[in-house]
Design a protein around this motif. Structure first.
Motif, short mmCIF file in Angstrom:
data_model
loop_
_atom_site.label_atom_id
_atom_site.label_comp_id
_atom_site.label_asym_id
_atom_site.label_seq_id
_atom_site.Cartn_x
_atom_site.Cartn_y
_atom_site.Cartn_z
N ALA A 81 19.96 15.66 -34.93
CA ALA A 81 19.75 16.83 -35.77
C ALA A 81 19.57 18.08 -34.92
O ALA A 81 18.95 18.05 -33.85
CB ALA A 81 18.53 16.62 -36.65
N THR A 82 20.09 19.20 -35.42
CA THR A 82 19.82 20.51 -34.83
C THR A 82 19.14 21.42 -35.85
O THR A 82 18.94 22.61 -35.60
CB THR A 82 21.11 21.16 -34.32
OG1 THR A 82 22.08 21.22 -35.38
CG2 THR A 82 21.71 20.35 -33.16
N SER A 83 18.80 20.86 -37.03
CA SER A 83 18.03 21.56 -38.06
C SER A 83 17.47 20.50 -39.00
O SER A 83 17.76 19.30 -38.84
CB SER A 83 18.95 22.52 -38.84
OG SER A 83 19.81 21.79 -39.71
N ASP A 84 16.69 20.91 -39.97
CA ASP A 84 16.30 19.98 -41.02
C ASP A 84 17.56 19.48 -41.74
O ASP A 84 18.54 20.22 -41.86
CB ASP A 84 15.38 20.67 -42.03
CG ASP A 84 14.00 20.99 -41.44
OD1 ASP A 84 13.66 20.43 -40.39
OD2 ASP A 84 13.30 21.82 -42.05
N LEU A 85 17.51 18.22 -42.23
CA LEU A 85 18.70 17.62 -42.83
C LEU A 85 18.39 17.03 -44.20
O LEU A 85 17.28 16.55 -44.45
CB LEU A 85 19.24 16.48 -41.94
CG LEU A 85 19.65 16.78 -40.51
CD1 LEU A 85 20.05 15.48 -39.81
CD2 LEU A 85 20.79 17.78 -40.48
N VAL A 86 19.40 17.05 -45.04
CA VAL A 86 19.43 16.22 -46.25
C VAL A 86 20.66 15.34 -46.11
O VAL A 86 21.77 15.83 -45.92
CB VAL A 86 19.52 17.06 -47.53
CG1 VAL A 86 19.63 16.14 -48.75
CG2 VAL A 86 18.31 17.97 -47.66
N ILE A 87 20.47 14.01 -46.16
CA ILE A 87 21.59 13.09 -46.00
C ILE A 87 21.71 12.20 -47.23
O ILE A 87 20.72 11.89 -47.90
CB ILE A 87 21.45 12.22 -44.73
CG1 ILE A 87 20.22 11.30 -44.81
CG2 ILE A 87 21.38 13.09 -43.49
CD1 ILE A 87 20.14 10.31 -43.66
N ASP A 88 22.92 11.81 -47.52
CA ASP A 88 23.22 10.92 -48.64
C ASP A 88 23.34 9.50 -48.10
O ASP A 88 24.33 9.17 -47.44
CB ASP A 88 24.51 11.37 -49.33
CG ASP A 88 24.84 10.53 -50.55
OD1 ASP A 88 23.92 9.87 -51.06
OD2 ASP A 88 26.01 10.53 -50.98
#
Length: 335
Positions: A81-88
């Motif tokens: 990650a290089t930022s906050d993430l939302v993943i499916d």
């Protein structure tokens, strides 16, 4: 630096250190994202980033194409990650309660069931957290030089607090060579796991279990799981392939199991039977026997484990020639 990863649709969250892959961070937090090889070669861990940015690191282009990257797809075993993430990642909820552990284990027994297959039982520590896994998952055995070898558990749960592994002697193999040439009972080894997303899905569909060689180990664990449930109504067509009769090292046990269980059909297949064994069963490549026996696999699930060439050929041919939905072909990406 630490980022937050939000997993959808389960809504679970975990903190991810910038130097860890998405998969390693999830596993460390007790979240079992879908995965198999953990080396970026199989594509099993591929998922979509709904928001946020990542460094794809050394994700191979032949596994994750530029077009897929542009669509937000990542290999969680490689990406950071290089930022906050939302993943499916819809399957994470099915694996709740399974956490990766690292522990010492003691060799309990080494049973050489053929000239190149050993059944090894590892005794877990008598105290400490329970080692839980889904039937079909695998552990890593750590070698003295720090390298690892992956082996599936061959029972549905630890029996007498022991893990059962089926190990084929590979020419020049570091660990398998040690098993066959030097390993003794009571020897200590270090293991970690469980890993992998090879487990029975909750459905009513009939199933084809497809194994070659010691790929039978996780299939055996799935069979035990179904038998222990006591009320299975899903038909299982088990195909186990080998070159020679001795490669089917638990053939007689499977014949007895098939006679006991009305839902199980066992079809052994040899590609190079010798005249001495007087083989009366199917011959040829094991996945081709499935093609010969079924006009359609449209309503089936397939669980395959064994030589990569067999698994890849089965996936390709079952989807292209027998209408199997590709998302219903389940396999682990190692021998």
């Amino acid at each position: 630096m630490t980022f937050q990863v939000d997993i959808q649709p389960s809504g679970q969250k975990f903190a991810l250190e910038a130097d860890k892959t998405i998969l390693d961070g999830a596993l460390a937090d007790g979240l079992m994202l879908k995965h198999s090889c953990r080396e970026g070669t199989c594509g099993s861990c591929k998922c979509k980033v709904a928001s946020g940015s990542v460094d794809h690191a050394d994700s191979p282009l032949e596994v994750l194409s530029e077009a897929e990257r542009a669509e937000g797809m990542v290999l969680t075993c490689r990406a950071r990650a290089t930022s906050d993430l939302v993943i499916d990642a819809p399957e994470v909820g099915e694996l709740r309660g399974i956490c990766v552990q690292e522990t010492a284990a003691r060799v309990g027994a080494i049973d050489k069931v053929s000239d190149d297959v050993a059944v090894v039982r590892l005794m877990l520590p008598p105290s400490g957290p329970e080692f839980r896994y889904y039937p079909g998952q695998y552990i890593d055995v750590q070698l003295k030089d720090g390298t690892r070898r992956s082996y599936s558990m061959a029972t549905s749960v630890p029996v007498d607090n022991q893990l059962e592994l089926h190990i084929r002697h590979m020419p020049g193999g570091k660990f398998s060579g040690h098993v066959f040439e030097a390993m003794k009972p009571r020897e200590m080894v270090r293991v970690s796991g469980p890993y992998g997303s090879f487990y029975l899905r909750d459905s009513e569909r009939p199933m084809v279990f497809l194994a070659s060689g010691t790929g039978f180990a996780p299939i055996k664990a799935l069979l035990e799981q179904l038998r222990e449930q006591g009320a299975n109504t899903r038909p299982v067509h088990l195909y186990w392939g080998g070159r020679r009769r001795k490669d089917l090292y638990q053939h007689n046990e499977l014949l007895a199991m098939a006679a006991e269980l009305s839902w199980l059909e066992y079809i052994p297949v040899l590609s190079e039977p010798s005249n001495e064994c007087d083989w009366q069963g199917a011959t040829g490549f094991v996945h081709l026997q499935v093609l010969a026996d079924f006009v359609s696999l449209e309503n089936f699930e397939v669980y395959a484990c064994g030589a990569p060439v067999m698994v890849d050929s089965a996936r390709r041919d079952f989807v292209a020639q027998r209408q199997l939905a590709e998302e219903r072909f389940f396999a682990d990406a190692f021998v």
